[in-house]
Enzyme design. Structure first.
Site, mmCIF file in Angstrom:
data_model
loop_
_atom_site.group_PDB
_atom_site.id
_atom_site.type_symbol
_atom_site.label_atom_id
_atom_site.label_comp_id
_atom_site.label_asym_id
_atom_site.label_seq_id
_atom_site.Cartn_x
_atom_site.Cartn_y
_atom_site.Cartn_z
ATOM 1 N N LYS A 144 -2.714 -13.156 7.604
ATOM 2 C CA LYS A 144 -3.723 -13.495 8.608
ATOM 3 C C LYS A 144 -3.112 -13.955 9.913
ATOM 4 O O LYS A 144 -2.153 -14.710 9.933
ATOM 5 C CB LYS A 144 -4.622 -14.606 8.080
ATOM 6 C CG LYS A 144 -5.805 -14.096 7.304
ATOM 7 C CD LYS A 144 -6.469 -15.227 6.608
ATOM 8 C CE LYS A 144 -7.036 -16.216 7.578
ATOM 9 N NZ LYS A 144 -8.229 -15.712 8.290
ATOM 10 N N HIS A 736 -3.843 -4.291 -6.353
ATOM 11 C CA HIS A 736 -3.683 -3.750 -4.995
ATOM 12 C C HIS A 736 -3.024 -2.378 -4.982
ATOM 13 O O HIS A 736 -2.923 -1.758 -3.936
ATOM 14 C CB HIS A 736 -2.894 -4.719 -4.122
ATOM 15 C CG HIS A 736 -3.583 -6.042 -4.005
ATOM 16 N ND1 HIS A 736 -3.247 -7.127 -4.795
ATOM 17 C CD2 HIS A 736 -4.623 -6.447 -3.246
ATOM 18 C CE1 HIS A 736 -4.044 -8.134 -4.491
ATOM 19 N NE2 HIS A 736 -4.885 -7.749 -3.553
#
Ligand code: GLN
Ligand code: ZN
Length: 796
Positions: A144, A736
């Site tokens: 992030k 993932h």
């Protein structure tokens, strides 16, 4: 170049003052923005880049599409009034602004070095390979960007990482604009933020920090600045958002010294554009006087997320220009023009006499959609309260005029804004007495369930689960049929009944699959949810959704956040019918699935007129009603997802306790009414929940699932040490990637969890939801997972 990095620390301002500078002296314009959405009004960049990956667009076509997009942005911004030289930012990149610096420096980790050409540069394919990985070499890690929902690619640096000025793409944007008759202001992530946001590579020696390479990075930035000047830039913007955060694992003193060295050295270069260092996403704090003393020409302040600096710190800005970020780059609300103008006037008063002020956005506008005028489906009254990127350009221009010419010059704008503000405050949906009264009436008791021991006993009796119970995180693969049914309903090709039928068929097949696999706590699969936040936003009063409001999340990925504008009311149950139907198909416990208040807020644009804590409690109350309805429908296990609780943690440590207090409180309000025999689960993505472990404990969920497989359960010693009393499901399958874990791999991870926490506390589940996976790997992986649980159970 006139200085070298080794002498950076010793270069004194006096020496620099006597240098014969060729730095241009064109002033900054009165109004600017710190950055603009790159993705395009119609996501042109996404489409071009993804077509290039698929091979349906060649390199020339991609380059042309990118150039067209840059041209369109320049024209649009000029049309909106940014006509002064250097007022339009040049911040284009094909994927990510941090990756753009990595490419500029050729600072590529060892596993990608073969992609560099003889000059040490990547080509476009190579650039994308770093972003996306290839075969056995994993992509750069993504994380992030500050406390936003944008994600950047983490540079990996060690003592031998090549670092130079090898790629002229940034300067080429300046040349391209020049040819089109415009002088733009290149925007680059600054050297300190670049290195603070990097991590040591796998090859780095113990104790190495990327900042150890500051000298080399400065050298490369020096060449970049010289090239920018040659290209015709009179200003460059170096973004240093990392300076506003105190969460880096480096001494603040070391960071400040690095800032001093960097800007003393870069400032000493004689052939360069003027330097604007932008401290965005918060207050610069003690970095401001350091920048004030550095030989740079302008400093940018975020006066939305940050506060007006102390008078003493402002005095240090003597003879610099100040870029005042008073229009939020982060939210979609109209700026309170009167308040912003007051802030600007105050700033002017406190700054040394005659300091030029440029009115700007607080950050790049990359966090907001392009243009609210296109949102014709939003109620015009609500729409009139909103400002997307293009509207914000108008705001900075109006404010600049107001500051320069006085309030009377923008009297009409101020009056209109005040009028809209009053209308907004008076709108019945903005303030609903029954909602305010319900929030006011909340007591600590509402946020407190029965003691855990009592709950555990009641749940064991009701659910009769085996040791090491198996479950999933909620979603099952989103198949083409599901998407087709959703699209058909949207276009009106099928009615509600046919759509429901398709979803029920999907649910039935997901339930049957889980029974076949032998899972213990089943889910309905979330087929009916387009998105885990938007689904709820569409069913709750107080939200609107957009048609074109796309925002870049990372690379070519965009999200379309909902807008929370009013008091929140749940007109009717939102998930009960689907969960109850799924439960009717099985004797196993079926887990109801809700998105928690903090995550709903984190992934939406949230109203700015009441405290976030109050919004969180309104959502908490709406979800509390849903929990009660699920219980009444016979659902005995309810999961409230809070993957964002770690994400929106404030950048400064001092702000964290208050945030954790209200965020945890709202989750407890949502779940606090559940009977002792109802098992409450929560789910958090990411394994780095160490900093919030205490808060997660306070959520008081009976079961918490987290991501853990990639880090191979690294987190568990910390969890055990913390003394986590309740049950934990550390993921044993990395969802993932399409790779199927063997039963042996799952068993090994599970055994680690059992060793660290004790079998009575451990659940067996994947890392996260399965909506991005396909069925083939899902079935095989879940079979490994269930097999692992059985194998370890047999040894207990
Ligand atoms: N329940 C959600 C799912 O399974 C959770 C997703 C998430 O954690 N981001 O998809
Ligand atoms: Zn998750």
């Amino acid at each position: 170049m006139s200085a070298n990095p080794e002498s950076a620390a010793s270069a004194s301002p006096a020496e620099i003052a006597v240098t014969e500078s060729q730095v241009p002296s064109a002033p900054l314009p009165g109004a600017t923005i710190l950055g603009y959405p790159r993705i395009g009004r119609d996501r042109e960049l996404k489409r071009a880049v993804e077509s290039f990956w698929k091979g349906s667009l060649d390199l020339d076509e991609l380059s042309r599409a990118a150039a067209e997009l840059r041209g369109a942005t320049r024209s649009r911004l000029a049309e909106l009034g940014l006509t002064q030289p250097a007022s339009v930012p040049a911040d284009f990149t094909l994927y990510d602004q941090v990756l753009q610096v990595t490419a500029t420096l050729g600072a590529v980790p060892a596993r990608f070095r073969d992609l560099l050409d003889a000059d040490g540069a990547l080509d476009v394919e190579g650039y994308f390979t770093l972003a996306r990985g290839e075969g056995a070499r994993p992509a750069l890690e993504m994380t992030k960007w500050l406390d936003s929902n944008y994600h950047y690619l983490v540079p990996e640096i060690d003592a031998s990482t090549p670092i130079g000025y090898v790629d002229t793409a940034i300067a080429d944007q300046v040349r391209e604009a020049k040819e089109a008759g415009a002088e733009v202001r290149p925007v680059v992530v600054g050297p300190i933020s670049y290195l603070l946001m990097a991590k040591p590579s796998d090859e780095a020696a113990e104790g190495f920090h990327p900042l150890d390479r500051l000298g080399d990075v400065l050298h490369a930035y020096g060449h970049l600045l010289m090239d920018l000047q040659k290209a015709g830039a009179t200003w460059v913007q170096l973004d240093e958002p990392a300076l506003v955060s105190d969460s880096w694992n480096v001494d603040r003193e070391r960071i400040l010294q690095a800032v001093r060295d960097a800007y003393t050295w870069l400032g000493a270069i004689v052939e360069r554009p003027q330097i604007l260092v932008a401290g965005t996403y918060g207050s610069l704090g003690d970095a401001l006087p350091v920048l004030g003393r550095a030989p740079i020409e302008a400093v940018g302040l975020d006066l939305v997320a940050g506060s007006l600096p102390e008078a003493g710190d402002l005095a240090s800005l003597e003879s610099k220009a100040v870029v005042a970020g008073v229009v939020s780059g982060r939210n979609i609300w109209r700026t309170d023009l009167d308040a912003a103008l007051s802030t600007l006037e105050q700033l002017r008063e406190h700054l040394p006499e005659g300091t030029p002020i440029t009115v700007a956005t607080s950050t790049s506008l990359q966090h907001v959609p392009h243009d609210v005028e296109r949102e014709t489906a939003i109620d015009p009254q609500i729409r009139s309260w909103l400002a997307f990127a293009d509207q914000k350009v108008g705001e900075v221009i109006a404010l600049a005029r107001g500051l320069a010419e006085g309030r009377e010059a923008i009297a009409a704008e101020l009056a209109q804004d005040a009028d809209l503000r009053n209308q907004r405050a008076a709108h019945p949906g903005v303030h609903r007495d029954e909602v305010r009264a319900a929030v006011d009436a909340v007591t600590e008791g509402d946020r407190t369930r029965a003691p855990y021991a009592e709950r555990k006993a009641a749940q064991d009796e009701r659910l009769g689960l085996p040791e090491l119970p198996t479950t999933t995180i909620g979603s099952f693969p989103q198949t083409a049929e599901i998407r087709k049914a959703r699209a058909a309903r949207r276009k009106g090709e099928i009615g509600e009944a046919a759509y429901d039928e398709a979803m029920r068929a999907e649910i039935a097949s997901v339930v049957a699959l889980q029974e076949r696999l032998g899972l213990d706590v089943l889910v309905h699969g979330e087929a009916e949810r387009n998105d885990m936040v938007q689904y709820f936003a569409e069913l709750l009063d107080g939200f609107v959704t957009t048609e074109h409001g796309w925002v870049q999340s990372y690379g070519s990925r965009c999200t379309r956040p909902s807008i929370l504008w009013g008091d929140v009311v749940r007109p009717e149950p939102m998930t009960v019918a689907w969960s109850a139907y799924a439960q009717s198909l099985t004797d196993k416990p079926l887990k109801g699935m809700l998105t928690g208040p903090v995550t709903i807020m984190a992934w939406s644009f949230v109203r700015d007129d009441i405290p976030r804590a109050q919004v969180a409690d309104q959502l908490g109350l709406a979800l509390r009603e849903e929990v009660a309805d699920l219980e009444a429908a016979g659902i005995g296990v309810i999961q409230v997802d809070e993957p964002a609780i770690r994400e929106t943690l404030p950048l400064r440590r001092a702000d964290r306790p208050a945030y954790l207090e209200w965020s945890v409180g709202s989750f407890r309000l949502a779940t606090g009414g559940a009977a002792p025999a109802t098992q409450v689960h929560t789910h958090l993505c990411y394994s780095e929940f160490d900093v919030v472990i205490d808060a997660v404990d306070h959520l008081d969920a009976d079961v918490t699932s987290i991501e853990a497989s990639r880090s191979r359960m690294d987190i568990l010693p910390a969890v055990a040490e913390h003394g986590f009393e309740r049950q934990l499901g550390p993921g044993v399958w990395d969802i993932h990637s399409p790779r199927v874990p063997s039963q042996a791999e799952c068993t090994e991870l599970l055994q680690r969890a059992v060793d660290a926490l004790g079998a009575e506390k451990v659940w067996v589940n994947p890392d996260c939801g399965l909506k991005t996976r396909a069925y083939a790997e899902t079935e095989a992986s879940l079979a490994s997972l269930v097999g692992a649980a059985r194998a370890v159970r047999a040894t207990l």
